[in-house]
Scaffold this motif. Structure first.
Motif, PDB file in Angstrom:
ATOM      1  N   SER A 246       5.351   0.277  18.453  1.00 50.05           N
ATOM      2  CA  SER A 246       6.386   1.234  18.084  1.00 50.05           C
ATOM      3  C   SER A 246       6.425   1.441  16.579  1.00 50.05           C
ATOM      4  O   SER A 246       5.952   0.614  15.796  1.00 50.05           O
ATOM      5  N   THR A 247       7.002   2.564  16.176  1.00 47.83           N
ATOM      6  CA  THR A 247       7.173   2.850  14.754  1.00 47.83           C
ATOM      7  C   THR A 247       8.003   1.758  14.090  1.00 47.83           C
ATOM      8  O   THR A 247       7.724   1.335  12.962  1.00 47.83           O
ATOM      9  N   GLU A 248       9.045   1.284  14.797  1.00 49.71           N
ATOM     10  CA  GLU A 248       9.923   0.260  14.235  1.00 49.71           C
ATOM     11  C   GLU A 248       9.150  -1.043  13.979  1.00 49.71           C
ATOM     12  O   GLU A 248       9.345  -1.703  12.956  1.00 49.71           O
ATOM     13  N   GLU A 249       8.262  -1.405  14.927  1.00 46.95           N
ATOM     14  CA  GLU A 249       7.455  -2.619  14.743  1.00 46.95           C
ATOM     15  C   GLU A 249       6.510  -2.469  13.554  1.00 46.95           C
ATOM     16  O   GLU A 249       6.345  -3.392  12.752  1.00 46.95           O
ATOM     17  N   ALA A 250       5.909  -1.300  13.436  1.00 44.92           N
ATOM     18  CA  ALA A 250       4.997  -1.060  12.324  1.00 44.92           C
ATOM     19  C   ALA A 250       5.735  -1.091  10.991  1.00 44.92           C
ATOM     20  O   ALA A 250       5.253  -1.682  10.015  1.00 44.92           O
ATOM     21  N   GLU A 251       6.910  -0.473  10.933  1.00 47.26           N
ATOM     22  CA  GLU A 251       7.693  -0.463   9.696  1.00 47.26           C
ATOM     23  C   GLU A 251       8.130  -1.873   9.321  1.00 47.26           C
ATOM     24  O   GLU A 251       8.139  -2.235   8.134  1.00 47.26           O
ATOM     25  N   ALA A 252       8.493  -2.670  10.336  1.00 49.17           N
ATOM     26  CA  ALA A 252       8.899  -4.053  10.067  1.00 49.17           C
ATOM     27  C   ALA A 252       7.741  -4.857   9.502  1.00 49.17           C
ATOM     28  O   ALA A 252       7.913  -5.663   8.580  1.00 49.17           O
ATOM     29  N   ALA A 253       6.538  -4.619  10.026  1.00 44.75           N
ATOM     30  CA  ALA A 253       5.365  -5.343   9.542  1.00 44.75           C
ATOM     31  C   ALA A 253       4.993  -4.946   8.117  1.00 44.75           C
ATOM     32  O   ALA A 253       4.398  -5.737   7.383  1.00 44.75           O
ATOM     33  N   ALA A 255       7.294  -3.842   5.788  1.00 40.08           N
ATOM     34  CA  ALA A 255       8.514  -3.763   4.985  1.00 40.08           C
ATOM     35  C   ALA A 255       8.441  -4.561   3.687  1.00 40.08           C
ATOM     36  O   ALA A 255       9.264  -4.372   2.795  1.00 40.08           O
ATOM     37  N   HIS A 256       7.442  -5.452   3.575  1.00 41.66           N
ATOM     38  CA  HIS A 256       7.352  -6.288   2.375  1.00 41.66           C
ATOM     39  C   HIS A 256       6.616  -5.593   1.238  1.00 41.66           C
ATOM     40  O   HIS A 256       6.540  -6.129   0.131  1.00 41.66           O
ATOM     41  N   LEU A 257       6.093  -4.407   1.471  1.00 44.43           N
ATOM     42  CA  LEU A 257       5.248  -3.757   0.469  1.00 44.43           C
ATOM     43  C   LEU A 257       6.069  -3.166  -0.677  1.00 44.43           C
ATOM     44  O   LEU A 257       7.219  -2.785  -0.515  1.00 44.43           O
ATOM     45  N   LYS A 258       5.449  -3.046  -1.849  1.00 44.63           N
ATOM     46  CA  LYS A 258       6.134  -2.569  -3.051  1.00 44.63           C
ATOM     47  C   LYS A 258       6.308  -1.059  -3.071  1.00 44.63           C
ATOM     48  O   LYS A 258       7.371  -0.554  -3.366  1.00 44.63           O
ATOM     49  N   ASP A 259       5.252  -0.376  -2.811  1.00 40.65           N
ATOM     50  CA  ASP A 259       5.169   1.047  -3.111  1.00 40.65           C
ATOM     51  C   ASP A 259       5.378   1.886  -1.855  1.00 40.65           C
ATOM     52  O   ASP A 259       4.765   1.612  -0.821  1.00 40.65           O
ATOM     53  N   PRO A 260       6.240   2.912  -1.884  1.00 39.79           N
ATOM     54  CA  PRO A 260       6.456   3.750  -0.702  1.00 39.79           C
ATOM     55  C   PRO A 260       5.173   4.354  -0.147  1.00 39.79           C
ATOM     56  O   PRO A 260       5.021   4.494   1.062  1.00 39.79           O
ATOM     57  N   LEU A 261       4.251   4.733  -1.031  1.00 42.90           N
ATOM     58  CA  LEU A 261       2.979   5.278  -0.564  1.00 42.90           C
ATOM     59  C   LEU A 261       2.200   4.239   0.224  1.00 42.90           C
ATOM     60  O   LEU A 261       1.606   4.533   1.261  1.00 42.90           O
ATOM     61  N   SER A 262       2.213   2.993  -0.257  1.00 41.02           N
ATOM     62  CA  SER A 262       1.520   1.917   0.446  1.00 41.02           C
ATOM     63  C   SER A 262       2.175   1.622   1.791  1.00 41.02           C
ATOM     64  O   SER A 262       1.504   1.333   2.780  1.00 41.02           O
ATOM     65  N   ILE A 263       3.513   1.700   1.825  1.00 36.60           N
ATOM     66  CA  ILE A 263       4.235   1.480   3.083  1.00 36.60           C
ATOM     67  C   ILE A 263       3.817   2.520   4.115  1.00 36.60           C
ATOM     68  O   ILE A 263       3.506   2.188   5.266  1.00 36.60           O
ATOM     69  N   LYS A 264       3.799   3.784   3.704  1.00 40.35           N
ATOM     70  CA  LYS A 264       3.432   4.840   4.636  1.00 40.35           C
ATOM     71  C   LYS A 264       1.985   4.699   5.087  1.00 40.35           C
ATOM     72  O   LYS A 264       1.656   4.910   6.248  1.00 40.35           O
TER      73      LYS A 264
END
Length: 273
Positions: A246-253, A255-264
């Motif tokens: 799920s998107t929520e699981e991916a976002e949780a995994a 969530a520790h990243l610094k940069d919004p671009l890296s998160i996406k």
């Protein structure tokens, strides 16, 4: 399962660290662009161009409503960099800023930069700022539809649009959110159902026959097609709805990243793998 959690952690660990905000997902469009249709189906469209999020010429007994988004390609995905909303004869365009120290509100009211904006065709506009890179613009529909609104949220350069309303308000809209009653992703002819989200996004590129909502033109404009991102790791057209993660699981995994671009990037890699 343990294997799924391990896979999430492994992919997320390929990117580097600190924390970001995870947003609740419901009928909206935002970020990279992650789109939730009226029937709660999730998909992504990674093309750079101006797109019709929704339109309804009969909104509010004929005032009319148009919402266009402008996307920008970054690496192998894209994000929404600005949105423009038209009600009646009034237009409000909003964009974010990648500069976390930028204190300025970047908006155009009836094509005037930072013009005095109290309402759109009688619907109040409320602007709030939590911190310099996190802003909110609320189009309050209460004068006609009590308790309902269109909310635009900015997190640095990322734009999200949330629609709070029901069939009475949005039942006749068309665009990237699909058909309100059936959930079908319909083409402009109102009949053809497009099951490939890439084709569906392309179908709703802003045309010369659509109203001009942005204060200045940006490449590409029809008849030029939407710019697609590079795809260095192969085919990435898989639907989010077919993913076992799920998107929520991916976002949780991620969530520790610094940069919004890296998160996406991280979330997209997990969902498209």
């Amino acid at each position: 399962t343990m294997s799924k959690l391990f896979s999430l952690a492994l992919i997320a660990s390929l990117f580097a660290a600190t924390k970001a905000i995870n947003e609740e997902e419901y009928g909206n469009i935002g970020g990279d662009p992650h789109i939730t249709t009226w029937k709660d189906e999730h998909y992504e469209y990674h093309g750079q161009c101006d797109l019709v999020m929704l339109q309804d010429a009969e909104f509010a007994e004929g005032l009319g409503l148009d919402v266009h988004i402008r996307t920008k390609v970054v690496r192998h995905w894209s994000y929404i960099e600005s949105v423009s909303v038209k009600v009646g004869n009034d237009v409000l365009e909003i964009e974010g800023s990648a500069d976390a120290e930028d204190e300025e509100a970047h908006y155009w009211y009836n094509y005037e930069y930072q013009g005095e904006c109290e309402d759109l065709a009688g619907f109040p506009v409320i602007m709030t700022k939590q911190i310099s890179y996190k802003r909110q613009y609320i189009l309050d529909l209460s004068p006609k539809y009590p308790g309902k609104d269109i909310t635009i949220e900015l997190f640095k350069e990322f734009v999200r649009i949330r629609l709070h309303g029901d069939e009475v308000i949005f039942g006749n809209t068309v665009g990237l959110l699909g058909d309100f009653k059936t959930g079908k992703t319909l083409a402009r002819d109102g009949v053809t159902e497009l099951n490939d989200f890439g084709d569906f996004g392309d179908e709703w590129q802003v045309l010369p026959s659509d109203p001009r909502l942005f204060h200045q033109s940006a490449h590409p404009q029809f008849p030029e097609t939407c710019i697609k991102p590079e795809d260095p790791r192969g085919e990435r057209k898989r639907r989010l709805s077919e993913s076992t993660i799920s998107t929520e699981e991916a976002e949780a995994a991620c969530a520790h990243l610094k940069d919004p671009l890296s998160i996406k990037d991280c979330v997209y890699d997990i969902l498209a793998t």
